[in-house]
Every structure is written in structure tokens, then in C-alpha cells.
Design an enzyme around this catalytic site. Structure first.
Site, PDB file in Angstrom:
ATOM      1  N   GLU A  75     -17.784 -16.576 -49.085  1.00 37.44           N
ATOM      2  CA  GLU A  75     -18.954 -15.960 -49.690  1.00 37.44           C
ATOM      3  C   GLU A  75     -19.839 -16.713 -50.884  1.00 37.44           C
ATOM      4  OE1 GLU A  75     -18.310 -11.773 -50.385  1.00 37.44           O
ATOM      5  OE2 GLU A  75     -17.104 -11.563 -48.457  1.00 37.44           O
ATOM      6  N   ARG A 124     -17.245 -15.922 -55.197  1.00 38.27           N
ATOM      7  CA  ARG A 124     -18.811 -16.099 -54.822  1.00 38.27           C
ATOM      8  C   ARG A 124     -19.273 -17.369 -55.493  1.00 38.27           C
ATOM      9  NH1 ARG A 124     -17.916 -10.533 -54.689  1.00 38.27           N
ATOM     10  NH2 ARG A 124     -18.145  -9.782 -52.447  1.00 38.27           N
ATOM     11  N   THR A 169     -14.154 -11.726 -58.707  1.00 37.68           N
ATOM     12  CA  THR A 169     -14.745 -12.336 -57.322  1.00 37.68           C
ATOM     13  C   THR A 169     -16.271 -13.030 -57.867  1.00 37.68           C
ATOM     14  OG1 THR A 169     -15.942 -10.505 -56.691  1.00 37.68           O
ATOM     15  CG2 THR A 169     -13.520 -10.669 -55.919  1.00 37.68           C
ATOM     16  N   GLY A 185     -12.575  -4.177 -59.095  1.00 34.05           N
ATOM     17  CA  GLY A 185     -11.494  -3.159 -58.899  1.00 34.05           C
ATOM     18  C   GLY A 185     -12.060  -1.711 -59.200  1.00 34.05           C
ATOM     19  N   GLU A 187     -12.125   0.529 -57.014  1.00 34.68           N
ATOM     20  CA  GLU A 187     -11.162   1.464 -56.247  1.00 34.68           C
ATOM     21  C   GLU A 187      -9.797   1.562 -56.753  1.00 34.68           C
ATOM     22  OE1 GLU A 187     -14.890   0.939 -54.970  1.00 34.68           O
ATOM     23  OE2 GLU A 187     -13.705  -0.712 -54.314  1.00 34.68           O
ATOM     24  N   ASN A 253     -19.375   1.545 -58.441  1.00 36.37           N
ATOM     25  CA  ASN A 253     -18.933   2.821 -58.011  1.00 36.37           C
ATOM     26  C   ASN A 253     -18.323   3.357 -59.047  1.00 36.37           C
ATOM     27  OD1 ASN A 253     -17.771   1.028 -56.348  1.00 36.37           O
ATOM     28  ND2 ASN A 253     -16.441   2.895 -56.450  1.00 36.37           N
ATOM     29  N   ASP A 296     -19.718   5.629 -52.569  1.00 37.34           N
ATOM     30  CA  ASP A 296     -19.474   4.231 -52.733  1.00 37.34           C
ATOM     31  C   ASP A 296     -20.860   3.651 -52.640  1.00 37.34           C
ATOM     32  OD1 ASP A 296     -18.139   1.914 -53.344  1.00 37.34           O
ATOM     33  OD2 ASP A 296     -17.351   1.827 -51.376  1.00 37.34           O
ATOM     34  N   TRP A 383     -23.808  -7.052 -51.066  1.00 29.23           N
ATOM     35  CA  TRP A 383     -23.806  -8.171 -52.083  1.00 29.23           C
ATOM     36  C   TRP A 383     -24.781  -9.374 -51.552  1.00 29.23           C
ATOM     37  CZ3 TRP A 383     -22.419 -13.057 -50.142  1.00 29.23           C
ATOM     38  CH2 TRP A 383     -21.594 -13.023 -48.777  1.00 29.23           C
TER      39      TRP A 383
END
Length: 413
Positions: A75, A124, A169, A185, A187, A253, A296, A383
Site C-alpha cells: 500500500e 504506506r 502503518t 490500533g 480496535e 474510530n 467504524d 485510505w
């Protein structure tokens, strides 16, 4: 041995890069280069190059292919600096390639402790300043590499290693002499943050907590102690206005993402856009797209910066195709809501009020039995970056089936 010597020779022949802050500010003038994750600070992702057009595009062919040797998704957005391409792969891999031939000039591999089992291996991309490249690792470290050789210059810990919690990321954002990064992170029960580090030494200079605690502004939007594990990651790169000296970051979120019984309230600054002073990390303003999100639908999507005429007056705007399927136009000096309209099918809101707050329809929240609602978990946008064409004044999201005009007129077609 011959291969190693050849690679060392190639690295030795590479010129030292000199990407100054002034070059980053004026990166749109360097049409042949791609100096930041977004291509420039405003994230318009548009070039005026005319070499490829509707007549000759059919003649395009692959000139070279480079295999990273790493499994998983790629990505990353490569940086392109004066003929050299800098790209990352999963699990802390970085490479410099000859843009004309695809020949590898150097390769760096991050050595994680053996007990670090990554939540995600996605990366990324990188940022550059001077002759230094910056990238994050899956176990929440920020690295500086020598752009000429790939040699590690310094390493800074963003968050201590706790299995199954923080990870990183995004591609960093360089502003002046600082490297800005955010944590992932949402979640995993973390409390999100955005950091700034000194580009020369790796010393952390400030931290903005995306989730305020009791007694802090916005802390009263969380019930009990739920803010301590409230999520709100900053997992995509922000944008920057050098004239206003403000950096704009979309916040992820709240956590838990699909259950809000323990976190009653609007849950600031989750699902928000925050404008920060990059020198201090102080909050200038915020706008929340989805209060008390239960779907989310984070707000990490691209905050694109545009200078346009709005209702007859020149305005400095920030626009976002949000995951909740609404396209927003805000004043980027003040955060004032100017416009919001659906750009994808949505069945959860009657619309937005005069302040931009959604007017939610009944029976659109998750239930144990299941609730059918649009958009789904992936959202109306995600994204993948949009682009803006200054000739047509249209912003196009790769996740969307339509383009949106950035003027008060109806959507483009």
C-alpha cells in the site's frame, strides 16, 4: 560477494539528496518529482504533465518490474526524488531504486525483536528531508535512514511494545525540522496520538492525544474511564498549510468500534478532523463528522487543501470524502462547516444540520440481530487517495462511483 560489492558501488555512486523544506513547500513546481506521500502538502495529487494524453495512452507498456520479495499487501506510495524512487514494503523493508531501470540501489530491513508478533505488516511509505528518509515500523518505531546508502541513522520508540496493541502503518509527514507521525490500533484498546520528532536527532518534541481524558477539553464526551482505551488512531498521513502553519489530521474510530454502551457521548476527537500547530502540537480547531460512531466510519481519509472562490468570496478550504459517505467542505482557518452532501449511497442519515452534525435516521445502529445500512464497514471512502483537477474543479475518490464538485454547484459527472 560480487553482488554485495556491486550494490555498495551503486550506493557510492548515488548523489546525496538535498530535499530542503523549501522544496517540500514548492513541490508542485517539481512536476517530475513526488516529494511527499501526497505529492505535495495539499494532497491534490494532480500534475500538469502533458506527455501522456488520450491519443497515446494506448501505447503505454511496462518498462520494468521490481519484485519486493515480501508477501502481503503493498500500500506504499513511492517517493521520487531526482530519478531515484524510494519505496517501502511490509515488515519494515525500505528500498531505493533507479527510476529509469528499476535497478535496486540499496535495501534496508528492520530487525524486530523475535517476540514482536505484528498486528499488521502494512507500510504506506516514507518522508524525506535533506538526505534523510523517515519510515515507521509495525511495532511502533520511527526510523531515519540515510537516503544515499540506506544506513540507519536513528530509531525512536513511538509506543512501548505490548502484544496486540499499538502499531504504525502511515507515511510520516515532514514539517520544517520535524517529523510528524500517528499511531494505529483503534480496535486494540489503545488511546490514539500524533507525535512530532526532531528530524536530526529523533527526540520527541510534542504529543497530541487524540482522545481527551476527564478534565481535559472534550473529556466530558466520554463516559466513565472509557477514554483511556478510546481508540482514535491517526493511521493516515496529515496535510499541511505553510501559510497558516496548520497541519490537518483525520482521526479514526472510537473503541470498541461497533458497541457504544460503555462510551456514551460524542467521543471526541474520534471521527474528527483536527487542525494542529505543528510547532507545539496545540489544537487550533476540530470538526467531528460522525459523533458516537458505531459503524467504524473513521475520518482518516484525505484532508485535501484547496484555495477556491466560495459563494463569491475567496476561501481557504479543506475538503474530505468521508467514510460515512458524505463529502464535506470546511473553512480550514476556522473549521467552519460550509457544505456536506452524500457522494455514495447512504441510508443512515436524513442529512446534515446547519453545523454539519448528522441527523440520524432511526433503526440504523448495529444490533445483535443485524442491521442493514449503507455504507458498509469499508465506508464510502477509505485510505485510497482522491485527486483534484484544478481545470475541472472536481475531486474524485477512487472508492466512489461519482465525482464531487468543490463549488456550491451539484456534483460533477
Amino acid at each position: 560477494m560480487k553482488i554485495v560489492c556491486a550494490l555498495l558501488l551503486l550506493a557510492a555512486l548515488m548523489p546525496a539528496q538535498n530535499v530542503t523544506y523549501e522544496r517540500l513547500v514548492n513541490s508542485l513546481k517539481e512536476q517530475q518529482n513526488w516529494l511527499t506521500y501526497w505529492g505535495d502538502y495539499s494532497a491534490v495529487r494532480h500534475r500538469d504533465l502533458k506527455q501522456i494524453d488520450t491519443e497515446n495512452v494506448k501505447n503505454l507498456r511496462a518498462e520494468w518490474i521490481y519484485q519486493t520479495g515480501e508477501s502481503g499487501s503493498n500500500e506504499a506510495v513511492p517517493l521520487v526524488v531526482d530519478g531515484v524512487m524510494y519505496v517501502t514494503a511490509g515488515r519494515g523493508i525500505a528500498m531505493a531504486l533507479d527510476g529509469g531501470t528499476g535497478r535496486q540501489l540499496w535495501r534496508y530491513k528492520y530487525s524486530a525483536p523475535p517476540d514482536h508478533k505484528f498486528v499488521s505488516s502494512v507500510n504506506r511509505g516514507m518522508a524525506i528531508l535533506g538526505n534523510s528518509l523517515f519510515m515507521v515500523t509495525p511495532d511502533s518505531n520511527l526510523l531515519a535512514l540515510d537516503a544515499k546508502t540506506g544506513r540507519l541513522l536513528w530509531q525512536a520508540e513511538m509506543a512501548p511494545w505490548i502484544p496486540g496493541t499499538h502499531y504504525a502503518t502511515l507515511a510520516p509527514l515532514v514539517v520544517k525540522d520535524k517529523v510528524l507521525v500517528g499511531i494505529s490500533g483503534g480496535e486494540q484498546g489503545v488511546r490514539g496520538f500524533i507525535d512530532a520528532y526532531d528530524a536530526a536527532s529523533g527526540k520527541r518534541l510534542w504529543r497530541f492525544w487524540t482522545i481527551p481524558l476527564k478534565g481535559e477539553p472534550g473529556g466530558d464526551t466520554w463516559a466513565g474511564d472509557s477514554a483511556e482505551r478510546g481508540g482514535g488512531p491517526a493511521w493516515l498521513t496529515g496535510t499541511y498549510d505553510p501559510k497558516l502553519n496548520l497541519t490537518y489530521w483525520g482521526i479514526g474510530n472510537p473503541g470498541p468500534d461497533l458497541y457504544g454502551g460503555d462510551r456514551k457521548g460524542d467521543n471526541l476527537y474520534s471521527c474528527s478532523l483536527v487542525a494542529l500547530d505543528p510547532d507545539t502540537g496545540k489544537l487550533k480547531w476540530h470538526f467531528q463528522f460522525s459523533p458516537h460512531d458505531l459503524h467504524d466510519w473513521d475520518a482518516s481519509e484525505t484532508p485535501m487543501l484547496l484555495d477556491l472562490e466560495w459563494r463569491g468570496k475567496p476561501r481557504k478550504l479543506v475538503v474530505q470524502a468521508n467514510r460515512n459517505a458524505f463529502f464535506y467542505v470546511l473553512d480550514r482557518e476556522t473549521g467552519e462547516f460550509l457544505m456536506g452532501k452524500p457522494f455514495e449511497r447512504q441510508t443512515w442519515a436524513k442529512g446534515l444540520d446547519d453545523k454539519g452534525r448528522p441527523v440520524q435516521l432511526p433503526n440504523s445502529d448495529p444490533t445483535p440481530e443485524g442491521t442493514r445500512v449503507c455504507p458498509g464497514l469499508a465506508g464510502g471512502a477509505n485510505w485510497m487517495a482522491p485527486s483534484y483537477n484544478p481545470q475541472t474543479k472536481c475531486s474524485i475518490s477512487p472508492c466512489a462511483s461519482s465525482a464531487m464538485s468543490t463549488t456550491p454547484n451539484p456534483p460533477c459527472t
